[in-house]
Every structure is written in C-alpha cells, then in structure tokens.
Design a protein around this motif. Structure first.
Motif, PDB file in Angstrom:
ATOM      1  N   UNK A 126      -0.551   1.170  10.643  1.00  0.00           N
ATOM      2  CA  UNK A 126      -0.666   1.768   9.316  1.00  0.00           C
ATOM      3  C   UNK A 126      -0.591   0.662   8.278  1.00  0.00           C
ATOM      4  N   UNK A 127      -1.581   0.622   7.393  1.00  0.00           N
ATOM      5  CA  UNK A 127      -1.641  -0.393   6.343  1.00  0.00           C
ATOM      6  C   UNK A 127      -1.337   0.265   5.003  1.00  0.00           C
ATOM      7  N   UNK A 128      -0.370  -0.282   4.273  1.00  0.00           N
ATOM      8  CA  UNK A 128      -0.004   0.263   2.966  1.00  0.00           C
ATOM      9  C   UNK A 128       0.643  -0.843   2.144  1.00  0.00           C
ATOM     10  N   UNK A 129       1.189  -0.505   0.988  1.00  0.00           N
ATOM     11  CA  UNK A 129       1.820  -1.551   0.192  1.00  0.00           C
ATOM     12  C   UNK A 129       3.231  -1.843   0.704  1.00  0.00           C
ATOM     13  N   UNK A 130       3.825  -2.887   0.153  1.00  0.00           N
ATOM     14  CA  UNK A 130       5.125  -3.359   0.637  1.00  0.00           C
ATOM     15  C   UNK A 130       6.190  -2.275   0.524  1.00  0.00           C
ATOM     16  N   UNK A 132       5.979   0.961   0.785  1.00  0.00           N
ATOM     17  CA  UNK A 132       5.871   1.945   1.858  1.00  0.00           C
ATOM     18  C   UNK A 132       6.211   1.340   3.217  1.00  0.00           C
ATOM     19  N   UNK A 133       5.844   0.083   3.421  1.00  0.00           N
ATOM     20  CA  UNK A 133       6.176  -0.585   4.679  1.00  0.00           C
ATOM     21  C   UNK A 133       7.691  -0.649   4.857  1.00  0.00           C
ATOM     22  N   UNK A 198       5.174  -2.445  -6.574  1.00  0.00           N
ATOM     23  CA  UNK A 198       5.621  -2.216  -5.202  1.00  0.00           C
ATOM     24  C   UNK A 198       4.911  -3.085  -4.195  1.00  0.00           C
ATOM     25  N   UNK A 199       3.760  -3.650  -4.560  1.00  0.00           N
ATOM     26  CA  UNK A 199       3.021  -4.491  -3.615  1.00  0.00           C
ATOM     27  C   UNK A 199       3.641  -5.888  -3.565  1.00  0.00           C
ATOM     28  N   UNK A 200       3.538  -6.533  -2.391  1.00  0.00           N
ATOM     29  CA  UNK A 200       4.079  -7.874  -2.243  1.00  0.00           C
ATOM     30  C   UNK A 200       3.380  -8.878  -3.132  1.00  0.00           C
ATOM     31  N   UNK A 201       2.065  -8.739  -3.284  1.00  0.00           N
ATOM     32  CA  UNK A 201       1.310  -9.657  -4.136  1.00  0.00           C
ATOM     33  C   UNK A 201       1.763  -9.539  -5.591  1.00  0.00           C
TER      34      UNK A 201
END
Length: 304
Positions: A126-130, A132-133, A198-201
C-alpha cells in the motif's frame, strides 16, 4: 458437532459486509448457497448467531465470538500450510508493506527481485503519504514500512538502506530565471509547488527552509509526488523532489536541478517495523534478503 470451514467462512463474510448478498459476492457464491451455510452453522447451536435489523444482517455477541475463534483457526491453518512449504524448501506466507509515495519508484523493484527467489510468497503493498504509513504501523495493520523520515515517538527496529537525496527542481525553460532569483535571495518571487501536509517530502522541505529562515511562496499544494513532478515539468513552479522520483526526467533534460548551499538534502531510505512485532518467516526472510542485497538493487535503480 458438525462444523466445516465453509460454514465459518460464510459467517466471517457476513460479519464483515453485514449483507448476505455482499458476502456471497466476496466468496464467489450464490446468495442461497451462503444462506444454506449459515443455516447449517446455526443448526449446531442453541443460541442465535445472526439477527436482521432493518436491511442489515448483524452478528450477535456469541456470533462475534465464533468469528474471532474462526479467524484464529484459519490463521493456524495458514501457518500449517506455510510450514509444510518450508519443510519442502519453499518459503511461503504473506508480507504486508506500507510505503511512502516516493517509495513507489523503488519498492516494486525490491519486491520483484525477492519474489523471483520466492514465488510462493504473497506481498501486499500500500502506497500513501507518511502520515498514513505511520498510522498503519501504530495500528499494526502492516508488517513493514518503507520511508526516509522515521518517527521519534514509536519504538521501532529498522534496516538502513540507500541514501535518499532531494533537490530543488524546475522546468528547463524557467531554470535560468529561478536560479537567478535564488542567487539574489529573492525567494518570495519564486512560485513553489508543495506536497500535502503529512508527507515526508513536505516535512523535509519545511525543515530545510525553516533552518535557513527562508520564507517561500506556495503556488499550489498537491497530494502525490507524481502530480508535483508533472506540475514542475509543466512550468508551474519549483519544488523539492527526491532524485529517485525524477531520475529519468533529469537524465532526459525534462527537469533541471537548481543550485543552493545545503543541497541536496540527504536522508536514508529505511525499512522499519514495530520492535515488539513477531514476524512470520516470510517477513524475516525479506528483511534478511534486503539487508544483504540492498546496495546491488539500489545501484541498478540509479544506474540501469
């Protein structure tokens, strides 16, 4: 008592979907067939397993206890099946991996190489933003997480993989203009394209500019790395992107990298998991394999 697996699978499906029709579809059975399985199961007990309220089928308290017990039974049966394959020299089992969005450019290749060696292993990705991970880790709904920025509030084990580098990127037609503005310290005149909160980037980007007391002007906010990359190539502005997400575009000249002191931003890709997690053999094998082979696999990604 005369129970079989089909009885328990029917009860599990009805508990999940609260509908015999939907349960039948999920089991690839007809609705009457599921109803028969439920009736045969109900005949084994003197207390009700289900009740109909409105148009939904609800599982009673005793029925839910039976669902939980059946889940343990099926889990044990899977373990027996996996163990038999291991004894035959065939690694089997399921690995659940949650990856940050940039990881989609990397993790499929890692999985592919591993599955060539172990074709009986099933992998769910499953690929999502940081954000959600990390939620998946906390909920224990994933075995492994693939990311660059590890949280400080979770007790984790990890394997450090390859270096991850982020650059300031823009379209070729605007590179000279934006580079000049950077050199003149006119950051407010540069339109930036941001990932969502929320994203790592986004975290990496904000830390970089905050540490240098630089205020940037957001032109738009997008929810995926791919969308940001396409916006950059369309000439809509500048963004911080991982080299792994744009290596082909940089090589082809469709994206230009801008220069500034402190770039590239560096971190490391990591495979992480909850320290108290008890892994199945397939998961342990994947961790061992990745630890031993990550340099070779990542080298192929950057130098195909």
């Amino acid at each position: 008592m005369n129970l079989n697996f089909n009885h328990l699978k029917a009860l599990q499906a009805v508990a999940k979907y609260e509908s015999i029709t939907k349960a039948a579809k999920s089991l690839d059975m007809t609705q009457p067939a599921v109803s028969v399985q439920l009736k045969n199961l109900q005949d084994q007990f003197d207390v009700p397993l289900t009740e109909v309220i409105g148009k939904k089928v609800h599982i009673t308290e005793f029925g839910l206890e039976l669902v939980e017990m059946s889940e343990r039974i099926f889990s044990e049966m899977n373990q027996i099946e996996h163990r038999m394959k291991e004894l035959k020299g065939l690694l089997a089992g399921k690995i659940r991996i949650s990856a940050v969005s940039t990881g989609k450019y990397i993790i499929p290749y890692l999985i592919s190489e591993f599955m060539k060696l172990h074709p009986h292993v099933e992998i769910s990705l499953e690929v999502s933003n940081r954000y959600k991970v990390l939620a998946h880790l906390e909920e224990n709904s994933t075995d492994l997480a693939f990311l660059s920025i590890s949280p400080e509030d979770l007790d984790l084990d990890s394997v450090t993989l390859a270096e991850n580098k982020w650059y300031l990127a823009c379209s070729p037609e605007h590179s000279e203009k934006f580079q000049k503005l950077i050199d003149q310290d006119k950051w407010g005149e540069i339109p930036f394209i941001l990932r969502e909160k929320g994203s790592g980037t986004r975290v990496i980007m904000e830390r970089f500019f905050e540490d240098r007391d630089i205020a940037i002007k957001s032109r738009m906010e997008l929810s995926t790395n791919e969308a940001v990359k396409q916006a950059v190539m369309a000439g809509l502005g500048v963004s911080v992107l991982s080299l792994y997400s744009m290596r082909s575009e940089v090589a082809d000249g469709r994206i230009k990298l801008l220069e500034f002191k402190g770039l590239p931003i560096k971190a490391h890709w990591r495979l992480v998991w909850l320290k108290q997690k008890r892994h199945q053999p397939a998961v342990m094998a994947f961790i061992r394999w990745l630890t031993e082979n990550n340099q070779e696999v990542f080298g192929k990604l950057l130098n195909p």
